[in-house]
Design an enzyme around this catalytic site. Sequence first.
Site, mmCIF file in Angstrom:
data_model
loop_
_atom_site.group_PDB
_atom_site.id
_atom_site.type_symbol
_atom_site.label_atom_id
_atom_site.label_comp_id
_atom_site.label_asym_id
_atom_site.label_seq_id
_atom_site.Cartn_x
_atom_site.Cartn_y
_atom_site.Cartn_z
ATOM 1 N N TYR A 98 2.950 13.455 -1.908
ATOM 2 C CA TYR A 98 3.211 12.676 -1.141
ATOM 3 C C TYR A 98 1.528 13.621 -0.342
ATOM 4 O O TYR A 98 1.204 14.283 -0.142
ATOM 5 C CB TYR A 98 4.297 14.242 0.727
ATOM 6 C CG TYR A 98 3.924 14.053 1.713
ATOM 7 C CD1 TYR A 98 4.462 13.064 2.126
ATOM 8 C CD2 TYR A 98 3.017 15.023 1.706
ATOM 9 C CE1 TYR A 98 4.497 13.754 3.595
ATOM 10 C CE2 TYR A 98 3.093 14.822 3.676
ATOM 11 C CZ TYR A 98 3.822 14.316 4.303
ATOM 12 O OH TYR A 98 3.453 14.002 5.708
ATOM 13 N N GLU A 143 -0.283 9.728 7.484
ATOM 14 C CA GLU A 143 0.123 10.031 5.984
ATOM 15 C C GLU A 143 0.945 9.110 4.864
ATOM 16 O O GLU A 143 0.917 7.938 4.964
ATOM 17 C CB GLU A 143 2.125 9.586 6.853
ATOM 18 C CG GLU A 143 2.942 10.395 5.940
ATOM 19 C CD GLU A 143 4.004 11.067 6.332
ATOM 20 O OE1 GLU A 143 4.972 9.814 7.415
ATOM 21 O OE2 GLU A 143 4.760 11.982 6.790
#
Length: 399
Positions: A119, A207
Amino acid sequence: MNIHEYQAKAVLKEFGAPVSRGVPIFKPEEAEKAANELGGPIWVVKSQIHAGGRGKGKFKEAAAGEKGGVRLAKSVDEVKTFAREMLGNTLVTLQTGPAGKQVNRLYIEEGSEIEKEFYLSILVDRATSRIAFVVSTEGGMDIEEVAHNTPEKIKTFSVDPATGVMPHHGLTVAKALGLSGAAAKQATGLVAQLYAAFVAKDMAMLEINPLIVTKGGDLRVLDAKVSFDSNALYRHPEIVALRDETEEDPKEIEASKYDLAYIALDGTIGCMVNGAGLAMASLDIIQLYGESPANFLDVGGSASEEKVTAAFKIITADPKVKGILVNIFGGIMKCDVIARGVIAAVQAVGLQVPLVVRLEGTNVEEGKTIIRESGLNVIPADDLDDAAQKIVKAVREAR
Ligand code: ADP
Ligand code: MG
């Protein structure tokens, strides 16, 4: 403003970030050509909606099959089948809410062989007034859950705007993700590319979930979600061109035409307020007395009668609205302007629900007189507390 994954990847590619080859399609007939162009042997068919959780999402229609919003295809025929099944149908994910979102675009992408998923996100950290990176080894999963249960698995750092990105930032990422070899070297380049894109395009959030290491040992951006600072969009016509209005609330689109700070909410009481602080307080006090607001709206300090009329029309057009609260503390904004705007709007669209008006401040007496003499069925209120109680009572009585 948000954009689709395939658009975000195209933006990141301009800055040199490693993204996979892919082709967006709008109709099932375009699937075969796209699949052949990419060549296979593995393709991924990805629903393009402004919401995450697509992989684990489910379509409402049985005809869309059981496989979710991101599907691995092993042949051109399978790409075609998935495209037919997914396009036009409604995908429900954790982020869309139960109503789901209609899939009108697909991204056909070459399949990657994934060794590990990570991530990485970038955002504006208001506490430090800097751009901050958030990275975690726990990619592909619900990052909120990771933050809650195992916060030690999330690493954050911010970049000093005076120096910009430095090689040590890349090393920090490589270390946090446990990268080695080529992928560790690539982390330095990727961090610089993403930071450059973030700053140049005035992003509010970027993101990447997941960022992957391929079986071949290379870093790759496999998903990308970007939102832009709407106050800076005037500098980026190329970004504005990517806007997909079918993804936005029509009331918010209408409000943006008049430069109104309007946000649609779920409740029953429409609110027209000046000043963001007073608007927030109005939402709170409605909630305190047991009802919920249908919107946030700050008409601003210098709204014209035309703008007030537009705002009032947007509120009354919302079928959820069972009552309206106008709460104005006239400072720069004048109460008579608000009163005229409200009356003009009511004359144009009618008024089917109770309306409570609280006016205070500059030109308050003119404002009150205009409303009194209009013959409108308005419930006057003296202060915020009184106004909230009156609109809640009126909405309940009307039920
Ligand atoms: P979402 O976050 O909306 O579920 P993603 O783009 O992250 O959508 O896709 C979900 C999962 O599908 C990823 O975590 C990854 O495992 C897999 N995936 C996505 N794109 C590819 C691709 N090009 N090749 C292989 N697997 C992919
Ligand atoms: Mg994802």
